[in-house]
Design an enzyme around this catalytic site. Structure first.
Site, mmCIF file in Angstrom:
data_model
loop_
_atom_site.group_PDB
_atom_site.id
_atom_site.type_symbol
_atom_site.label_atom_id
_atom_site.label_comp_id
_atom_site.label_asym_id
_atom_site.label_seq_id
_atom_site.Cartn_x
_atom_site.Cartn_y
_atom_site.Cartn_z
ATOM 1 N N LEU A 178 0.938 -1.239 0.002
ATOM 2 C CA LEU A 178 0.112 0.042 -0.079
ATOM 3 C C LEU A 178 0.958 1.155 -0.005
ATOM 4 C CD1 LEU A 178 -2.357 -1.390 2.612
ATOM 5 C CD2 LEU A 178 -2.629 -1.638 0.225
ATOM 6 N N THR A 183 2.157 5.083 0.166
ATOM 7 C CA THR A 183 1.647 6.039 0.916
ATOM 8 C C THR A 183 2.300 7.627 0.673
ATOM 9 O OG1 THR A 183 3.202 5.380 2.692
ATOM 10 C CG2 THR A 183 0.976 5.048 3.163
ATOM 11 N N SER A 197 7.351 5.714 -0.421
ATOM 12 C CA SER A 197 6.926 5.057 0.703
ATOM 13 C C SER A 197 5.723 4.267 0.689
ATOM 14 C CB SER A 197 6.790 6.184 2.039
ATOM 15 O OG SER A 197 6.946 5.568 3.089
ATOM 16 N N SER A 198 5.548 3.130 1.494
ATOM 17 C CA SER A 198 4.713 2.207 1.517
ATOM 18 C C SER A 198 4.541 1.442 2.802
ATOM 19 C CB SER A 198 4.762 1.528 0.256
ATOM 20 O OG SER A 198 5.983 0.769 0.411
ATOM 21 N N SER A 199 3.634 0.719 2.954
ATOM 22 C CA SER A 199 3.417 -0.466 3.674
ATOM 23 C C SER A 199 3.598 -1.734 2.925
ATOM 24 C CB SER A 199 2.229 -0.531 4.499
ATOM 25 O OG SER A 199 1.957 -1.533 5.239
#
Ligand SMILES: C[S@@+](CC[C@H](N)C(=O)[O-])C[C@H]1O[C@@H](n2cnc3c(N)ncnc32)[C@H](O)[C@@H]1O
Length: 413
Positions: A82, A84, A106-108
């Site tokens: 995901l 972000t 940036s991410s999960s």
């Protein structure tokens, strides 16, 4: 009626946990308990998901307000990455629009990869862990659950991302040591660590991580170049700033550490008569195929490639070295007649600049093929204060230097 967030999230979290265990990524009860407990949705209150729209990669925004609570929670507990943040800039959540062709920063991370790495980190109770790349804070929270917040330090280079992660961690009751700064420098204040784990990709293993991980400790990171990821390595730290280990998987890929990103300009495109031409058995597909692409990346750490027709329409693949203007241009050889024949399988390469890039690739591929075209897991890495080498088979096998800049203790790239 909107679903109850807590009970729905708990149910979806248990489903995700079961799936990660069934798929073999989640193996130990302690990490299973962490995944079952940490509310991922608190770390991804707003995010972008990749869509299957044709053409350029497109991402669509997901929030409880835009998508409804049910869909937001379902996506927060899907085994998906995901995003972000894009391009190092904050998203305007007042009016979020679909985004195409952007560069996620940036991410999960994909939960399967998060838990796979945590299992591979081989932590034990009481250990101190340093994480580089806090991102949303989700993986930090899993480590806090497993080891206690006082045993976890996480570094995030982007202050806005770090602030959001701090809020989410605090909301969930975790207060690890959070540092805003360049994780490539590690965390001298908190050292020594038992384990160092990076959730951003690196072109070489920063010497600071080796210095700050105790002898016998482990460093887990994905190595990558500007063409592709090399995969996941686990190194055991020795004495005298030495560390050694093997690639444990070839497929994982992370966004590159911001400080090591490729220069924006691809470099100067060579003119049609620049360089010296010859035949080559290898075409551009060796750059994209799994095993040969890995070897090509090792052989040309400063290179990138793209395909574009020349002015006369001939399809060309340009391989350009950002650091010294070396180039190789690949074109299919013209068939002797118009009928289809094996001549199409032959390639022409035109090379110029200080390094004959395609000669280097051919030599590396020769060594790799002579060894039976092994997968990345047959490779290992040795890091010393002087240099860093990836080797095939054993440390005295064929080897390639990683690009360690002089200020980080290496020779010229
Ligand atoms: C894939 S995300 C991390 C995912 C995170 N572990 C999670 O579970 O959400 C990678 C993060 O590394 C950060 N990063 C990139 N370069 C860094 C550096 N030199 N030091 C610290 N963080 C860095 C990025 O800003 C990004 O937030």
């Amino acid at each position: 009626m909107a679903p109850d967030v807590d009970s729905t999230a708990t149910r979806l979290r248990h489903q995700l946990t079961a799936r990660l265990a069934d798929d073999g990524w989640l193996r130990s009860p302690a990490w299973r308990a962490a995944v079952e407990s940490v509310p991922r949705h608190e770390f991804v209150r707003r995010f972008y998901r990749e869509t299957d729209a044709p053409g350029l990669t497109t991402w669509a925004p997901v929030t409880p307000e835009l998508s409804g609570v049910k869909e937001w929670l379902q996506r927060a507990y899907a085994d998906e990455t995901l995003v972000t943040q894009f391009g190092g800039r904050e998203i305007d959540w007042n009016d979020p629009k679909p985004i195409s062709g952007a560069h996620p920063t940036s991410s999960s991370t994909l939960p399967a990869l998060v838990v796979r790495m945590l299992e591979e980190l081989q932590v034990h109770d009481g250990m101190k862990v340093l994480e580089i790349g806090t991102g949303t804070g989700y993986s930090t929270a899993l480590m806090c659950h497993r080891l206690a917040p006082g045993r976890v330090t996480s570094i995030e280079t982007d202050p806005d991302v770090a602030a959001r992660a701090r809020d989410a961690l605090n909301r969930c009751g975790y207060a690890p040591r959070l540092v805003v700064g360049d994780g490539l420098a590690g965390d001298p204040e908190g050292a020594p660590y038992d384990r160092t784990i990076a959730t951003c990709g690196v072109r070489h293993v920063p010497c600071a991580w080796v210095r700050q991980t105790r002898p016998g400790g482990l460093i887990l990171a994905t190595l990558r170049g500007w063409m592709r990821s090399l995969g996941l390595v686990r190194l055991t730290v020795g004495h005298d700033e030495r560390a050694e280990g093997r690639f444990i998987a070839g497929d994982p890929s992370f966004m590159i550490a911001r400080q090591q990103d490729a220069p924006e300009s691809l470099g100067v495109i060579p003119a049609p008569d620049d360089g010296i031409s010859r035949s080559t058995p290898y075409g551009p597909d060796v750059l994209t195929s799994a095993g040969s692409g890995f070897v090509a990346q090792l052989a040309m750490p400063g290179a990138r490639f793209f395909s574009m027709p020349a002015d006369d329409g001939t399809p060309c693949t340009y391989v350009l070295n950002a650091t010294d203007e070396s180039f190789a241009v690949l074109t299919r050889k013209t068939p002797k007649n118009n009928e289809e024949n094996e001549e199409w399988e032959e390639w022409n390469v035109r090379q110029g600049g200080p390094v004959a890039l395609w000669d280097v690739v051919e030599n590396a591929l020769g060594a790799w093929r002579a060894a039976g075209s092994p997968m990345p897991t047959e490779f290992g890495i040795t890091v010393t204060a002087e240099d860093q080498r990836v080797w095939l088979g054993s440390p005295d096998g064929p080897n390639w230097r990683l690009p360690v800049p002089a200020e980080a203790g290496g020779g010229p790239e």
